[in-house]
Scaffold this active site. Structure first.
Site, short mmCIF file in Angstrom:
data_model
loop_
_atom_site.label_atom_id
_atom_site.label_comp_id
_atom_site.label_asym_id
_atom_site.label_seq_id
_atom_site.Cartn_x
_atom_site.Cartn_y
_atom_site.Cartn_z
N LYS A 1 -2.00 -1.58 -3.91
CA LYS A 1 -2.89 -0.42 -3.85
C LYS A 1 -2.10 0.86 -3.95
O LYS A 1 -1.10 0.97 -3.25
CB LYS A 1 -3.65 -0.46 -2.51
CG LYS A 1 -4.47 0.77 -2.23
CD LYS A 1 -5.06 0.70 -0.85
CE LYS A 1 -5.74 2.02 -0.56
NZ LYS A 1 -6.19 2.09 0.81
N LYS B 1 0.86 -1.18 0.00
CA LYS B 1 0.00 0.00 0.00
C LYS B 1 0.89 1.22 0.00
O LYS B 1 1.69 1.43 0.91
CB LYS B 1 -0.90 -0.01 1.23
CG LYS B 1 -1.76 1.25 1.35
CD LYS B 1 -2.71 1.15 2.51
CE LYS B 1 -3.50 2.43 2.66
NZ LYS B 1 -4.43 2.34 3.81
C1 PBG Z 1 -7.21 3.36 5.56
C2 PBG Z 1 -7.45 3.26 4.10
C3 PBG Z 1 -7.30 4.26 3.10
C4 PBG Z 1 -7.80 3.71 1.93
C5 PBG Z 1 -8.22 2.42 2.22
N1 PBG Z 1 -7.96 2.15 3.57
C6 PBG Z 1 -6.84 5.65 3.16
C7 PBG Z 1 -5.53 6.03 3.65
O1 PBG Z 1 -4.60 5.22 3.74
O2 PBG Z 1 -5.43 7.20 3.96
C8 PBG Z 1 -7.89 4.43 0.60
C9 PBG Z 1 -8.89 3.90 -0.34
C10 PBG Z 1 -9.30 4.82 -1.42
O3 PBG Z 1 -8.74 5.92 -1.64
O4 PBG Z 1 -10.25 4.46 -2.11
N2 PBG Z 1 -5.93 3.19 6.00
#
Ligand code: PBG
Length: 321
Positions: free
Chosen positions: A246, A193
Site C-alpha cells: 500500500k 505500508k
Molecule cells: C489507518 C489507515 C490509513 C489508510 C488506511 N488505513 C491512513 C493512514 O495511515 O494515515 C489510508 C487509505 C487511503 O488513503 O485510502 N492507519
C-alpha cells in the site's frame, strides 16, 4: 521480422491474447462507518465516497452484493469527544464497526467482511499507537490492537487487517484471537505500508490525521523495496493469511517483487484515496476518460501480481467490467 500486430487485429483477438483479466472477485470496496442512525454524509474532497451509519450501510450492502462485489473493508469513524489517549473506543463492542458487522452479517451472510485494525481514528493524537514521551510506543500498542481485533472478530468479521505498522502486530493479534477461541478469523497484514502523500482524502474521511508530526517513524520510507520484502516475510512468519502492499499505483514494483518472492500467500494491494482522487480530478479536468483510466490502473495492479485490490472504484468498476 516478428509480427506482433496480428495479436491486436480486433477486440476478440485481443481478448484471446490478454494475459491479465480484471475480475469482480479481485475487487474489495472500502466503507467508512460512523455512529448514529439514518445518516449518510458526503466527504470534502472525496467524491463518490461517504460516511454511513451502520443501518444505512447495511442497506447499501444489499446493492453492492448485486453488483458482484462480495468483500468489504470497514473503517470506523467516531466523534472527537470519544477519542482517548489509548484509543479505547477501537475495542468497544458498541463502536460503529462491530455494530455494522453484526447488521451486515445478519442481512448478508455471504459477504466477506474485513475490519481494519488501527488506532488512529480513535486516539486523541491521531497516531496509530499510544504515545509514551514523544514517541508512538510499539510494544505498548500491541495489546490494544489485539483487543480491537478480538472485538471485530467477535462481532463476526471474517478477516482483521492491522494497518498500524507496529512491529509484531500480526503475532499479537494472532495470539489474541487464539486466546479468545477465534481461530477461524483470518489476518490480512498491511505489511508494506508506506508513509505516503496519497492518504489525504482518507484522513479527512476517517478524521484520523495526526495532530502533530507525521507517520514516518512507523510507516515505511518510500525509497525502500528490500525492506518491504523483509516486512512481508516477518508477517508471514507471524501467521498472516494474506499480505498487502500500500499504496498500489506508485508501488507496482513492490507488488511485483512480493508476488515473485512469496508464491504461497495471496497478495493484496490498496489503491488508496489520493490515487483514486487523482483519477477523479484528471477526468473532471477533461484530461482522460474516467472509466478507461480507472480500469487501466486497476488492471495494472493485477498485472503486477495483486489478486485482491482494495479500491474506492470497486463498485463502479464491477459495473464497467
Ligand atoms: C489507518 C489507515 C490509513 C489508510 C488506511 N488505513 C491512513 C493512514 O495511515 O494515515 C489510508 C487509505 C487511503 O488513503 O485510502 N492507519
Amino acid at each position: 521480422m516478428k509480427r506482433f500486430r496480428k495479436y491486436r487485429t480486433s477486440p476478440a483477438v485481443r481478448d484471446k491474447y490478454a494475459e491479465t483479466v480484471l475480475e469482480k472477485k479481485n475487487l474489495i470496496q472500502p466503507y467508512f462507518v460512523m455512529q448514529g442512525s439514518s445518516k449518510k454524509e458526503a466527504i470534502d474532497g472525496f467524491e463518490g465516497v461517504f460516511r454511513y451509519t451502520p443501518d444505512i450501510l447495511a442497506k447499501e450492502i444489499r446493492g453492492i452484493s448485486r453488483s458482484g462485489i462480495n468483500t468489504l473493508l470497514l473503517f470506523g469513524v467516531i466523534d472527537e469527544g470519544l477519542k482517548t489517549a489509548g484509543g479505547s473506543y477501537a475495542w468497544s463492542d458498541d463502536g460503529p464497526v462491530p455494530q455494522a458487522i453484526r447488521l451486515i452479517k445478519k442481512n448478508n451472510p455471504g459477504i466477506v467482511i474485513i475490519a481494519d485494525v488501527c488506532l488512529c481514528a480513535y486516539t486523541k493524537s491521531g497516531h496509530c499507537g499510544i504515545i509514551k514521551g514523544k514517541e508512538v510506543a510499539n510494544d505498548a500498542t500491541l495489546p490494544l490492537l489485539a483487543k480491537a481485533a478480538v472485538s471485530y472478530a467477535r462481532a463476526g468479521a471474517d478477516v482483521v487487517a492491522p494497518s498500524a505498522m507496529m512491529d509484531g502486530q500480526v503475532a499479537a493479534i494472532k495470539a489474541g484471537l487464539a486466546g479468545n477461541g477465534l481461530k477461524k478469523t483470518k489476518i490480512l497484514a498491511y505489511s508494506a505500508k508506506y508513509a505516503s502523500n496519497f492518504y489525504g482524502p482518507f484522513r479527512s474521511a476517517a478524521k484520523s490525521a495526526p495532530s502533530f508530526g507525521d507517520r514516518k517513524t512507523y510507516q515505511m520510507d518510500y525509497r525502500n523495496i528490500e525492506q518491504a520484502l523483509g516486512e512481508i516475510k516477518a508477517d508471514i512468519e507471524e501467521g498472516a493469511d494474506m499480505i498487502m502492499v500500500k499504496p498500489a499505483h506508485a508501488y507496482l514494483d513492490v507488488i511485483r517483487a512480493a508476488s515473485d518472492r512469496f508464491r504461497n500467500i495471496p497478495i493484496a494491494a490498496y489503491h488508496v484515496s489520493g490515487e483514486y482522487a487523482m483519477i477523479k480530478a484528471g477526468a473532471k479536468a477533461g484530461l482522460f476518460d474516467e472509466k478507461k483510466a480507472a480500469l487501466e490502473v486497476l488492471t495494472a495492479v493485477k498485472r503486477a501480481g495483486a489478486g485482491n485490490i482494495i479500491t474506492y472504484y470497486a463498485k463502479e468498476a464491477a459495473k464497467w467490467i
